[in-house]
Design a protein around this motif. Structure first.
Motif, PDB file in Angstrom:
ATOM      1  N   UNK A   1       0.835  -1.208   0.000  1.00 17.31           N
ATOM      2  CA  UNK A   1       0.000   0.000   0.000  1.00 17.31           C
ATOM      3  C   UNK A   1       0.867   1.253   0.000  1.00 17.31           C
ATOM      4  N   UNK A   2       0.312   2.323  -0.516  1.00 19.77           N
ATOM      5  CA  UNK A   2       1.012   3.604  -0.483  1.00 19.77           C
ATOM      6  C   UNK A   2       0.989   4.146   0.945  1.00 19.77           C
ATOM      7  N   UNK A   3       2.142   4.596   1.468  1.00 16.37           N
ATOM      8  CA  UNK A   3       2.156   5.115   2.838  1.00 16.37           C
ATOM      9  C   UNK A   3       1.444   6.459   2.931  1.00 16.37           C
ATOM     10  N   UNK A   4       0.432   6.535   3.797  1.00 19.68           N
ATOM     11  CA  UNK A   4      -0.276   7.793   4.021  1.00 19.68           C
ATOM     12  C   UNK A   4       0.304   8.520   5.220  1.00 19.68           C
ATOM     13  N   UNK A   5       0.121   9.825   5.313  1.00 19.97           N
ATOM     14  CA  UNK A   5       0.733  10.601   6.408  1.00 19.97           C
ATOM     15  C   UNK A   5       0.180  10.245   7.777  1.00 19.97           C
ATOM     16  N   UNK A   6      -1.116   9.907   7.855  1.00 18.64           N
ATOM     17  CA  UNK A   6      -1.734   9.681   9.164  1.00 18.64           C
ATOM     18  C   UNK A   6      -2.164   8.231   9.371  1.00 18.64           C
ATOM     19  N   UNK A   7      -1.889   7.372   8.399  1.00 20.99           N
ATOM     20  CA  UNK A   7      -2.332   5.982   8.506  1.00 20.99           C
ATOM     21  C   UNK A   7      -1.490   5.212   9.516  1.00 20.99           C
ATOM     22  N   UNK A   8      -2.067   4.131  10.038  1.00 19.17           N
ATOM     23  CA  UNK A   8      -1.286   3.184  10.836  1.00 19.17           C
ATOM     24  C   UNK A   8      -0.225   2.573   9.927  1.00 19.17           C
ATOM     25  N   UNK A   9       0.982   2.460  10.439  1.00 22.73           N
ATOM     26  CA  UNK A   9       2.082   1.927   9.628  1.00 22.73           C
ATOM     27  C   UNK A   9       2.153   0.401   9.672  1.00 22.73           C
ATOM     28  N   UNK A  10       1.349  -0.230  10.540  1.00 21.66           N
ATOM     29  CA  UNK A  10       1.448  -1.683  10.705  1.00 21.66           C
ATOM     30  C   UNK A  10       1.105  -2.457   9.432  1.00 21.66           C
ATOM     31  N   UNK A  11      -0.027  -2.164   8.749  1.00 25.40           N
ATOM     32  CA  UNK A  11      -0.337  -2.920   7.530  1.00 25.40           C
ATOM     33  C   UNK A  11       0.759  -2.789   6.469  1.00 25.40           C
ATOM     34  N   UNK A  12       1.322  -1.589   6.335  1.00 24.48           N
ATOM     35  CA  UNK A  12       2.401  -1.383   5.367  1.00 24.48           C
ATOM     36  C   UNK A  12       3.636  -2.177   5.772  1.00 24.48           C
ATOM     37  N   UNK A  13       3.973  -2.149   7.068  1.00 24.53           N
ATOM     38  CA  UNK A  13       5.144  -2.887   7.546  1.00 24.53           C
ATOM     39  C   UNK A  13       4.973  -4.385   7.313  1.00 24.53           C
ATOM     40  N   UNK A  14       3.775  -4.906   7.563  1.00 22.94           N
ATOM     41  CA  UNK A  14       3.532  -6.335   7.356  1.00 22.94           C
ATOM     42  C   UNK A  14       3.626  -6.694   5.874  1.00 22.94           C
TER      43      UNK A  14
END
Length: 248
Positions: A132-145
């Motif tokens: 996923x594209x990293x959003x400024x305010x999103x939780x970083x966990x899904x991206x990290x996984x």
């Protein structure tokens, strides 16, 4: 004196162990029914049951009454060195872990380019496309996984069982490190596009079967992350020192 032949159940035990080691069977995953496994290995069900009993005795699988046989959920925790668990809980070691990833992931990229098969490259490209594209305010966990799954695809493509085993064992720690990095990188959003581009370069080098280019692309990717995080830390330290002077 000629060595006796291995028992059939021992052979099946080794084959099932290999499937756990190479990631074909994951922690918590249910094994196929006995009937299917017996057909797959072309053995009798009593021999298969004995092999599964061997795995259970070693803590690799667990049986649930009426619910089948599962790869142990605590598999990674059981294999995790206590020192590694300690490292994962100490923020000051995160740069040490990032440096270690240079060797680990650089090696995975090198051997993926050297030994990978078309289906490995397809799986790696799919893992890249699903980031996923990293959003400024999103939780970083899904991206990290998702990034963790990308690196695991690269490790599988290396066809090095020891490397895959080490990365599987460290997966939770690596994902946590990646998540912490993304939280910090949110303060420097301009670098995200370059990081995304670098991942594409890694995959392109692997698919081109250029081991050295793949390793260099992976190391350049991690070096950029490390350099950016160090700059953020230094900036924050200067701000904190300035605030302390204002409070005096």
């Amino acid at each position: 004196m000629r060595q006796g032949r291995k028992k059939l159940s021992d052979v099946i035990t080794e084959q099932l162990e290999s499937m756990i080691l190479d990631g074909s069977l994951l922690a918590g995953q249910q094994l196929p029914p006995e009937r299917e496994l017996a057909l797959q290995f072309d053995v009798s069900r009593p021999s298969l049951r004995e092999a599964i009993g061997n795995l259970q005795a070693r803590g690799l699988v667990e049986r649930k009454q009426g619910g089948g046989t599962f790869v142990s959920r605590d598999l990674n925790a059981a294999m995790m060195d206590p020192l590694m668990a300690l490292i994962s809980r100490r923020p000051e070691t995160q740069f040490d872990l990032l440096e270690f990833r240079h060797a680990l992931e650089g090696m995975a990229a090198y051997y993926a380019a050297l030994r990978g098969q078309p289906e490995d490259y397809e799986a790696l490209q799919d893992a890249l496309d699903m980031l996923p594209e990293p959003g400024p305010d999103d939780s970083k966990r899904p991206l990290a996984e998702a990034v963790g799954r990308f690196y695991m695809s690269m490790a599988r493509a290396s066809h090095n069982m020891v490397l895959l085993h080490v990365m599987s064992t460290m997966q939770a720690m690596l994902v946590e490190n990646i998540e912490r990095n993304f939280v910090m990188l949110a303060y420097q959003p301009s670098v995200n596009q370059e990081i995304t581009s670098q991942r594409r370069e890694i995959v392109a080098a692997i698919a081109s079967r250029d081991p050295e280019a793949a390793r260099q692309a992976c190391n350049a990717h991690l070096a950029l992350i490390e350099k950016t995080l160090l700059a953020i830390n230094q900036r924050d330290s200067r701000v904190q020192r300035a605030l302390r002077r204002l409070e005096i």
